[in-house]
Design an enzyme around this catalytic site. Structure first.
Site, PDB file in Angstrom:
ATOM      1  N   GLU A 104     -32.596  24.343 -93.945  1.00 17.30           N
ATOM      2  CA  GLU A 104     -33.074  24.208 -92.578  1.00 17.30           C
ATOM      3  C   GLU A 104     -32.010  23.646 -91.642  1.00 17.30           C
ATOM      4  O   GLU A 104     -31.886  24.068 -90.496  1.00 17.30           O
ATOM      5  CB  GLU A 104     -34.309  23.289 -92.544  1.00 17.30           C
ATOM      6  CG  GLU A 104     -34.951  23.220 -91.178  1.00 17.30           C
ATOM      7  CD  GLU A 104     -35.792  21.975 -90.984  1.00 17.30           C
ATOM      8  OE1 GLU A 104     -36.233  21.390 -91.983  1.00 17.30           O
ATOM      9  OE2 GLU A 104     -35.989  21.595 -89.817  1.00 17.30           O
ATOM     10  N   HIS A 155     -36.371  22.622 -85.281  1.00 16.66           N
ATOM     11  CA  HIS A 155     -36.643  22.599 -86.730  1.00 16.66           C
ATOM     12  C   HIS A 155     -37.156  23.950 -87.199  1.00 16.66           C
ATOM     13  O   HIS A 155     -37.561  24.801 -86.399  1.00 16.66           O
ATOM     14  CB  HIS A 155     -37.715  21.547 -87.058  1.00 16.66           C
ATOM     15  CG  HIS A 155     -37.241  20.138 -86.921  1.00 16.66           C
ATOM     16  ND1 HIS A 155     -36.985  19.320 -87.988  1.00 16.66           N
ATOM     17  CD2 HIS A 155     -36.963  19.400 -85.806  1.00 16.66           C
ATOM     18  CE1 HIS A 155     -36.575  18.132 -87.559  1.00 16.66           C
ATOM     19  NE2 HIS A 155     -36.555  18.146 -86.222  1.00 16.66           N
ATOM     20  N   GLU A 187     -41.079  23.960 -84.262  1.00 21.64           N
ATOM     21  CA  GLU A 187     -41.016  24.480 -85.632  1.00 21.64           C
ATOM     22  C   GLU A 187     -41.042  26.000 -85.470  1.00 21.64           C
ATOM     23  O   GLU A 187     -42.104  26.609 -85.382  1.00 21.64           O
ATOM     24  CB  GLU A 187     -42.217  23.995 -86.454  1.00 21.64           C
ATOM     25  CG  GLU A 187     -42.203  22.516 -86.771  1.00 21.64           C
ATOM     26  CD  GLU A 187     -41.225  22.141 -87.900  1.00 21.64           C
ATOM     27  OE1 GLU A 187     -40.479  23.021 -88.383  1.00 21.64           O
ATOM     28  OE2 GLU A 187     -41.228  20.955 -88.281  1.00 21.64           O
TER      29      GLU A 187
HETATM   30 ZN   LIG Z   1     -36.958  19.816 -89.964  1.00 26.69          ZN
END
Ligand SMILES: [Zn+2]
Length: 515
Positions: free
Chosen positions: A362, A416, A479
């Site tokens: 990530e 993220h 996200e």
């Molecule tokens: Zn993250």
């Protein structure tokens, strides 16, 4: 930030004691029994009774109670990180503080030829242990009772009605060591050769899995999932910092992401940019107890602080050799009327964040997208852009917020990608906010980002993430998609997709500031 996540320390009391090779626990006539077992004290450990208080070296506290101890030589201050609140004691002073509240001691900590002795009972009680004292027999009994606070969980405390982010922790509930019945504490048998029965091993699910180990800016960062109870201390000749991690294993992905010999179960990397440290080694040192030991070779003995952070997709245990200092953000031209945007690529270095279906990390996605956003924002005359990191480095969560606060940012956007451990079909885009101002920003950003990803709409959600909580300006956390879903992982790492999402983030910011 040091208080963050230290509820886990109480969990230590359940499964972190190892008393292999019991030595005599009788020194100065006092015996210390923890959960029915005599504490292993070394010969050099001086235990004294001062004004009726059993005083033990801080090493005994750190190693046997599995509490993290930091030592400030200048101020003669001992700080013990405990789930019930940090305990602070000063040599020669009968006042102490527990979680910021002043407390009175019967006897002040003392220095005996370089060793600091601290009152065991006080610390035991402050750390949530039941402490008993048999004055006639000079026996201290410590019992690890149920913690009054729930065991630490890495997931954010979401408000009711919001679906929590899938927690990376498979189980945060430790298997308790049987608590001895009060009053039936066995008399210790200090004679050599009579090893007490060891506590049953906790189930493997109570342990932690190391996802990454890194060294950035004089900090050791250990990213992990599950729960992990580290013991950290320094040793001399040669000077080194040792972190012992019982009931811990390496994540299966670790060997593919970092230097690791699967035969010897060990690895190492050199530190190039530190005046204090030269090498980080990690190895399985006790197969039965599943202990991993991380050793940092130091140029000289250094004081350190230790703390734990729960980031969105990782837990990170940090050993910090830096004196407490506010991070210096990159300079921003003041007073030109431009909106200052802080873009925060999540994770970095030893903290890979989520690890994807094909082990993509990530942290790399976050940085790549952030750099694309930066490039686009620099073309916009209305914006100044600051990145919390521009390379593969580890930045503590608080520092990320501080960078934005000190820069006087007008908006904070944390980037993220998600994971749902064990649920490879979970997919979609979701956006988080914490404070009121962030909600509008989150709503607008989500609309644009979702439009760019074309993924399932997992909506805008509230979460008490540290970077959002500590940022003083409207803040949101994106996200973008799920790395644990193979399809989304592949799309997330596509260059054209990232360009589209980067443009969407810029468009969202333009809409937010043109309202
Ligand atoms: Zn993250």
């Amino acid at each position: 930030m040091k208080q963050f996540g230290f509820l886990v320390m109480l969990a230590a009391l359940f499964f972190c004691f190892s008393f292999a090779g019991q030595a005599s626990a009788q020194t100065s006539g006092a015996t210390i029994i923890l959960d029915g077992q005599a504490l292993s004290l070394q010969k050099k450990d001086k235990v004294e009774i001062i004004k009726g208080s059993v005083m033990v070296p801080i090493r005994v506290i750190a190693e046997n109670l599995a509490l993290l101890v930091t030592w400030n030589q200048k101020q003669a201050q001992v700080k013990i990180l405990s789930g019930s609140g940090d305990i602070e004691l000063t040599i020669g002073r009968t006042t102490a503080s527990v979680g910021g509240t002043g407390m009175k001691l019967n006897a002040a900590p003392v220095n005996r030829s370089g060793t600091t002795l601290v009152p065991l009972r006080f610390i035991g009680e402050a750390a949530g242990l039941e402490v008993g004292w048999d004055n006639a027999k000079k026996i201290v009994t410590l019992a690890s009772s149920q913690p009054s606070e729930p065991p630490y969980t890495p997931s954010p405390s979401a408000t009711p009605g919001t679906s929590p982010t899938p927690s990376p922790s498979p189980s945060a509930t430790p298997t308790p060591t049987p608590t001895p019945t009060p009053g039936t504490t066995p008399t210790p048998s200090p004679s050599p050769g009579t090893t007490p029965t060891p506590s049953p091993s906790p189930s493997p699910s109570s342990g932690g899995q190391i996802k990454g180990i890194g060294w950035s800016d004089n900090r050791l960062a250990i990213a992990f999932s599950g729960s992990m109870i580290p013991k950290a201390y320094t040793a001399a000749d040669p000077a080194r910092l040792i972190v012992e991690l019982p009931k811990t294993s390496f994540d299966p992905a670790f060997a593919t992401l970092q230097a690791f010999d699967t035969v010897t179960q060990s690895g190492a990397f050199a530190i190039a940019d530190s005046a204090d440290a030269t090498l980080v080694k990690y190895e399985v040192t006790d197969t039965a107890a599943q202990t991993i030991t991380i050793t940092v070779e130091l140029n000289r003995d250094k004081p350190f602080s230790a703390y734990q952070e729960a980031d969105v997709e990782s837990n990170v245990y940090v050993i910090d050799l830096n004196p407490n200092a506010t991070p210096t953000p990159p300079p921003v031209k003041p007073g030109n009327g431009k909106k200052i945007i802080v873009i925060d690529p999540g994770h970095g270095d030893g903290d890979p964040g989520g690890i994807g279906a094909t082990k993509k990390q990530e942290k790399s996605f976050n940085l790549s997208l952030a750099l694309k956003v930066e490039k686009l924002l620099k073309k916009e005359s209305a914006f100044e852009v600051v990145l919390t990191r521009r390379d593969d480095t580890f930045i503590p969560l608080s520092d990320r917020a501080t960078i934005a606060n000190v820069a006087g940012a007008d908006a904070f956007v944390s980037i993220h990608a998600n994971i749902a451990p064990g649920k490879p079909t979970v997919r979609g885009t979701e956006t988080y906010y914490y404070a009121g101002g962030g909600k509008t920003l989150a709503n607008i950003m989500h609309k644009h980002v979702l439009g760019a990803t074309g993924f399932t709409d997992r909506k805008v959600k509230y979460a008490s993430y540290k970077v959002l909580r500590e940022s003083a300006m409207p803040a949101t956390l994106l996200e973008v998609g799920f790395l644990s879903n193979a399809t989304e992982e592949s799309i997330l790492f596509s260059d054209s997709f990232q360009n589209r999402v980067a443009q969407a983030i810029v468009d969202g910011l333009k809409e937010y500031f043109s309202r």
